[in-house]
Motif scaffolding. Structure first.
Motif, short mmCIF file in Angstrom:
data_model
loop_
_atom_site.label_atom_id
_atom_site.label_comp_id
_atom_site.label_asym_id
_atom_site.label_seq_id
_atom_site.Cartn_x
_atom_site.Cartn_y
_atom_site.Cartn_z
N GLU A 9 0.85 -1.19 0.00
CA GLU A 9 0.00 0.00 0.00
C GLU A 9 0.88 1.24 0.00
OE1 GLU A 9 -3.87 1.34 2.64
OE2 GLU A 9 -2.52 -0.17 3.43
N SER A 45 0.70 7.22 0.52
CA SER A 45 -0.32 8.23 0.23
C SER A 45 -1.74 7.68 0.29
CB SER A 45 -0.08 8.85 -1.15
OG SER A 45 -0.15 7.84 -2.15
N GLU A 46 -1.90 6.36 0.26
CA GLU A 46 -3.23 5.76 0.26
C GLU A 46 -3.61 5.07 1.57
OE1 GLU A 46 -3.86 3.29 -3.15
OE2 GLU A 46 -3.51 4.95 -4.54
N ILE A 47 -2.75 5.14 2.56
CA ILE A 47 -3.03 4.46 3.83
C ILE A 47 -4.07 5.24 4.61
CG2 ILE A 47 -2.06 3.80 6.08
CD1 ILE A 47 0.58 3.20 4.55
N ASP A 48 -5.09 4.53 5.06
CA ASP A 48 -6.14 5.10 5.91
C ASP A 48 -5.64 5.00 7.36
OD1 ASP A 48 -8.38 5.49 7.57
OD2 ASP A 48 -9.74 4.59 6.10
N VAL A 49 -5.16 6.13 7.89
CA VAL A 49 -4.54 6.15 9.22
C VAL A 49 -5.54 5.72 10.29
CG1 VAL A 49 -3.49 7.64 10.97
CG2 VAL A 49 -2.79 7.84 8.58
N GLU A 50 -6.76 6.19 10.21
CA GLU A 50 -7.77 5.83 11.22
C GLU A 50 -8.03 4.31 11.21
OE1 GLU A 50 -12.41 6.77 12.39
OE2 GLU A 50 -11.35 8.15 11.06
N ARG A 51 -8.11 3.75 10.03
CA ARG A 51 -8.32 2.29 9.92
C ARG A 51 -7.13 1.53 10.51
NH1 ARG A 51 -7.45 -0.78 4.90
NH2 ARG A 51 -8.07 -2.88 5.41
N ASN A 88 -7.28 1.75 14.30
CA ASN A 88 -8.31 0.84 14.81
C ASN A 88 -7.84 -0.61 14.78
OD1 ASN A 88 -10.08 2.96 15.30
ND2 ASN A 88 -11.13 2.75 13.33
N ARG A 148 1.96 0.16 8.85
CA ARG A 148 1.16 1.06 8.03
C ARG A 148 1.18 2.47 8.61
NH1 ARG A 148 -4.23 -0.38 7.79
NH2 ARG A 148 -4.47 0.69 5.80
N ALA A 203 2.72 5.69 6.79
CA ALA A 203 1.80 6.80 6.51
C ALA A 203 2.29 8.11 7.10
CB ALA A 203 0.41 6.48 7.04
#
Length: 149
Positions: free
Chosen positions: A93, A96-102, A105, A136, A140
């Protein structure tokens, strides 16, 4: 360009990156390693960590002020043959595309399960999930691969 490699990064789901590069740094299972032009042929396993591609051309994942693309990966294999680098990754991944909140969690979920005292294979599964989430997050937030070689 004379010092170029052809890099191809694929996962079971998609083709993530294809293009020229001057180097690829991978989180090898026995320690990180870097591939440059005219590297000897080899196949190497890599684990959870940052996969860094030193680009030679503009790419959608590259930072405007940088010549590197950093990917979070969870492992796979890298093959080098005739200045062609093929990365077969379980997951990869771009930062630039990593969902930090996900990712946060996922880390919290894994930590909760570990604190519950799971044992054996269940514990290993949650430790790996926590390490993937942490990787990740580091990627990120730009905390890896910041030293230039």
């Amino acid at each position: 360009m004379p010092d170029e490699l052809n890099v191809d990064i694929v996962t079971p789901d998609k083709h993530t990156f294809q293009g020229p590069a001057t180097g690829v740094r991978a989180p090898g299972t026995e320690g990180a390693f870097e591939v440059r032009k005219d590297h000897a042929p080899m196949v190497a396993a890599f684990g959870i960590g940052p996969l860094i591609v030193k680009t030679t051309a503009a790419h959608e994942y590259a930072d405007m002020h940088d010549d590197r693309i950093v990917f979070a990966t969870s492992g796979g294999f890298l093959e080098i043959l005739n200045n062609n680098v093929t990365v077969l990754a379980e997951t990869v991944e771009p930062a630039s595309e990593i969902d930090v909140e996900r990712a946060e969690n996922a880390e919290e979920r894994a930590l909760r399960r570990l604190e519950e005292g799971v044992k054996g294979e269940e514990r290993e599964k949650h430790e790996a999930a926590r390490e993937r989430a942490r990787n990740r997050l580091r990627v990120a937030m730009g905390k890896v691969g910041t030293r230039r070689s």
